[in-house]
Design a protein around this motif. Structure first.
Motif, PDB file in Angstrom:
ATOM      1  N   ALA A   7      71.597 -18.583  -0.409  1.00 10.31           N
ATOM      2  CA  ALA A   7      71.741 -17.175   0.402  1.00 10.31           C
ATOM      3  C   ALA A   7      72.687 -17.501   1.647  1.00 10.31           C
ATOM      4  O   ALA A   7      73.689 -16.859   1.935  1.00 10.31           O
ATOM      5  CB  ALA A   7      70.857 -16.468   0.768  1.00 10.31           C
ATOM      6  N   VAL A   8      72.331 -18.419   2.694  1.00 12.45           N
ATOM      7  CA  VAL A   8      72.948 -18.803   3.717  1.00 12.45           C
ATOM      8  C   VAL A   8      73.279 -20.226   3.765  1.00 12.45           C
ATOM      9  O   VAL A   8      72.468 -21.018   3.139  1.00 12.45           O
ATOM     10  CB  VAL A   8      72.367 -18.468   4.901  1.00 12.45           C
ATOM     11  CG1 VAL A   8      72.290 -16.930   4.820  1.00 12.45           C
ATOM     12  CG2 VAL A   8      70.916 -18.704   4.935  1.00 12.45           C
ATOM     13  N   HIS A  41      70.720  -9.754   2.347  1.00 12.70           N
ATOM     14  CA  HIS A  41      69.907  -9.717   1.046  1.00 12.70           C
ATOM     15  C   HIS A  41      68.575  -8.903   1.269  1.00 12.70           C
ATOM     16  O   HIS A  41      68.363  -8.513   2.522  1.00 12.70           O
ATOM     17  CB  HIS A  41      69.438 -11.222   0.960  1.00 12.70           C
ATOM     18  CG  HIS A  41      70.431 -12.052   0.382  1.00 12.70           C
ATOM     19  ND1 HIS A  41      71.470 -12.822   1.272  1.00 12.70           N
ATOM     20  CD2 HIS A  41      70.711 -12.626  -0.870  1.00 12.70           C
ATOM     21  CE1 HIS A  41      72.179 -13.341   0.587  1.00 12.70           C
ATOM     22  NE2 HIS A  41      71.850 -13.386  -0.889  1.00 12.70           N
ATOM     23  N   ALA A  42      67.997  -8.504   0.027  1.00 15.33           N
ATOM     24  CA  ALA A  42      66.825  -7.927   0.132  1.00 15.33           C
ATOM     25  C   ALA A  42      65.474  -8.654  -0.037  1.00 15.33           C
ATOM     26  O   ALA A  42      64.342  -8.237   0.772  1.00 15.33           O
ATOM     27  CB  ALA A  42      66.868  -6.462  -0.843  1.00 15.33           C
ATOM     28  N   LEU A  43      65.603  -9.624  -0.592  1.00 11.53           N
ATOM     29  CA  LEU A  43      64.710 -10.646  -1.024  1.00 11.53           C
ATOM     30  C   LEU A  43      65.310 -12.008  -1.203  1.00 11.53           C
ATOM     31  O   LEU A  43      66.397 -12.244  -1.668  1.00 11.53           O
ATOM     32  CB  LEU A  43      63.954 -10.206  -2.341  1.00 11.53           C
ATOM     33  CG  LEU A  43      62.766 -11.161  -2.552  1.00 11.53           C
ATOM     34  CD1 LEU A  43      61.738 -10.198  -3.266  1.00 11.53           C
ATOM     35  CD2 LEU A  43      63.200 -11.961  -3.562  1.00 11.53           C
ATOM     36  N   ALA A  48      68.879 -14.791   6.415  1.00 11.61           N
ATOM     37  CA  ALA A  48      69.579 -14.631   5.010  1.00 11.61           C
ATOM     38  C   ALA A  48      69.370 -13.217   4.716  1.00 11.61           C
ATOM     39  O   ALA A  48      70.157 -12.426   4.381  1.00 11.61           O
ATOM     40  CB  ALA A  48      68.982 -15.422   3.873  1.00 11.61           C
ATOM     41  N   LEU A  49      68.083 -12.409   5.149  1.00  9.84           N
ATOM     42  CA  LEU A  49      67.808 -11.197   5.026  1.00  9.84           C
ATOM     43  C   LEU A  49      68.782 -10.457   5.792  1.00  9.84           C
ATOM     44  O   LEU A  49      69.293  -9.343   5.267  1.00  9.84           O
ATOM     45  CB  LEU A  49      66.625 -10.863   5.149  1.00  9.84           C
ATOM     46  CG  LEU A  49      65.537 -11.337   4.411  1.00  9.84           C
ATOM     47  CD1 LEU A  49      63.821 -11.264   4.936  1.00  9.84           C
ATOM     48  CD2 LEU A  49      65.551 -10.856   3.120  1.00  9.84           C
ATOM     49  N   GLU A  50      68.990 -10.654   7.006  1.00  9.27           N
ATOM     50  CA  GLU A  50      69.862  -9.948   7.984  1.00  9.27           C
ATOM     51  C   GLU A  50      71.526 -10.072   7.352  1.00  9.27           C
ATOM     52  O   GLU A  50      72.271  -9.320   7.890  1.00  9.27           O
ATOM     53  CB  GLU A  50      69.805 -10.823   9.357  1.00  9.27           C
ATOM     54  CG  GLU A  50      68.561 -10.435  10.055  1.00  9.27           C
ATOM     55  CD  GLU A  50      68.430 -10.999  11.253  1.00  9.27           C
ATOM     56  OE1 GLU A  50      67.625 -10.526  12.129  1.00  9.27           O
ATOM     57  OE2 GLU A  50      69.135 -12.131  11.493  1.00  9.27           O
TER      58      GLU A  50
END
Length: 421
Positions: free
Chosen positions: A15-16, A145-147, A140-142
């Motif tokens: 994700a990141v 992403h939602a999850l 990663a959420l920021e």
């Protein structure tokens, strides 16, 4: 179990790329950890993991979930001792005594309304996340992403079962990332998973009538079209040295996934049905593997099919092993044993079908129980709160935030009562 016949390359990217240097989290994070009749060593292991998290104390809330009543007094005593030994100053670390702990979905339904964080994580009892995992997850959420979920790897251990299981874990995670890259569907794990509170609201109330609540999340989230991703920071779980226990655990996963597909199929959108079809097809191939190979010894016409299945399985294993991060999860012997272990593990599919036919809904633990339960159970619950230095809250299951309905409009305020969001 989606690792057979599912490409393990190319892998879906993380994700990141990591947390930027000097970046400090600003989001409140709640960690939910169900602890159901665990050994004292597991409580201590979980407490050490919490103490090692590299996350600001003032932004971290940890909720340990144990059973209410006399049946949970032993767990409460062990929790209190572990919390007292590893408590961090300023950390909101609470013990919740819940009226329902089995299956895991029941515990989560009772506990979710007590989570005050913008981000909510679920960590199983035996899980040791990388210290920087929480900060990476929030970052990663920021980023949209939602999850997000971290990969959980079995520690290699010393026995052949543990080493093969560690390789199998790597193949499974690679197949999940390969499936996301190939088809855009994601098998969400039930632990080491982080999401916005609003994302969890999409899957609440969590199904409390099955043991694979996370697979139900997968099907529902795929239908909602939320953005999910994978973390680079892994988690560790203790090695599984007992083959029978490992097979029972696999049977539980299989039973839960098959049942989830069956009960949800009619209402699933296209992506949910794709995930369900891949799961069922992979399990069918897994079940066929030893039968076709055994039959090929006597029936020549089965030999091409047996060879094709073995080569497909070997290709998945080699695809995972090509990745340097996965390669180090076990030794050469462990990797060589993955395909034979898959052959043995195929019998878990038949065990799952047998248990499903009998109406079995229970868990199969892979961890050893403790023999000192009688002595520990004698510890008074009042002493637990004093030793832990933190509150013990009892959830009676009758109010809006103690029910299995998981009403997202009622979360506890600072004094433990419900608040409107």
């Amino acid at each position: 179990m989606t690792d057979l016949l599912v490409p393990t390359r190319p892998l879906h990217p993380h994700a990141v790329a990591g947390v930027p240097p000097g970046r400090r989290p600003t989001r409140r994070l709640t960690v939910l950890t169900p602890l159901y009749r665990e050994s004292a060593a597991t409580f201590e292991r979980s407490a050490r993991a919490i103490a090692a998290l590299d996350y600001p104390d003032e932004l971290l809330q940890v909720l340990w979930l144990v059973e209410a009543g006399a049946a949970g007094d032993r767990d409460a005593a062990r929790a209190g001792a572990a919390m007292a030994a590893y408590r961090r100053a300023g950390l909101d670390w609470r013990l919740l005594r819940l009226p329902g702990m089995s299956p895991k979905g029941a515990a989560l339904n009772h506990a979710f309304p007590y989570a005050e964080g913008e981000v909510i994580a679920i960590l199983d009892a035996d899980v040791v996340p990388d210290p920087g995992q929480a900060a990476e997850a929030v970052h990663a959420l920021e980023q949209g992403h939602a999850l997000v979920q971290a990969e959980e790897f079995s520690e290699p251990g010393t026995g052949l079962t543990a080493r093969a299981k560690a390789g199998e874990d790597a193949v499974w995670h690679a197949s999940v990332r390969g499936l996301k890259r190939l088809a855009g569907v994601h098998v969400v794990a039930g632990s080491s998973v982080y999401a916005w509170a609003a994302t969890w609201d999409l899957v609440r109330p969590v199904r409390a009538d099955d043991v694979e609540e996370s697979y139900h999340w997968s099907l529902r989230l795929m239908g909602a079209g939320v953005e999910t991703g994978f973390l680079a920071s892994p988690s560790r779980v203790s090695a599984t040295e007992r083959p029978a226990a490992a097979l029972r655990q696999r049977a539980r996963w299989t039973r839960g996934q098959l049942r989830a597909v069956a009960v949800s199929w009619r209402g699933l959108p296209t992506r949910g049905r794709l995930l369900g079809a891949v799961t069922v097809g992979s399990l069918a191939a897994r079940a066929a593997l030893p039968v076709v190979c055994a039959g090929a010894v006597a029936v020549r016409r089965l030999r091409p099919a047996a060879l094709a299945l073995l080569l497909a399985d070997a290709a998945c294993v080699l695809g995972a092993r090509r990745d340097p991060a996965y390669r180090q999860r076990t030794d050469t012997t462990g990797w060589a044993l993955v395909v034979p272990w898959h052959m043995v593990g195929a019998f878990a599919v038949y065990l799952a079908l047998y248990e499903w036919a009998r109406g079995e809904r229970g868990w199969h633990s892979v961890r050893e129980g403790s023999s000192d339960g009688a002595a520990v159970a004698a510890v008074a619950v009042g002493a637990v709160a004093g030793a832990a230095g933190g509150p013990v809250e009892r959830v009676n299951g009758t109010g809006p935030y103690g029910s299995s309905a998981g009403d997202s409009a009622a979360r506890p305020g600072p004094e433990g009562g419900p608040r409107g969001d």
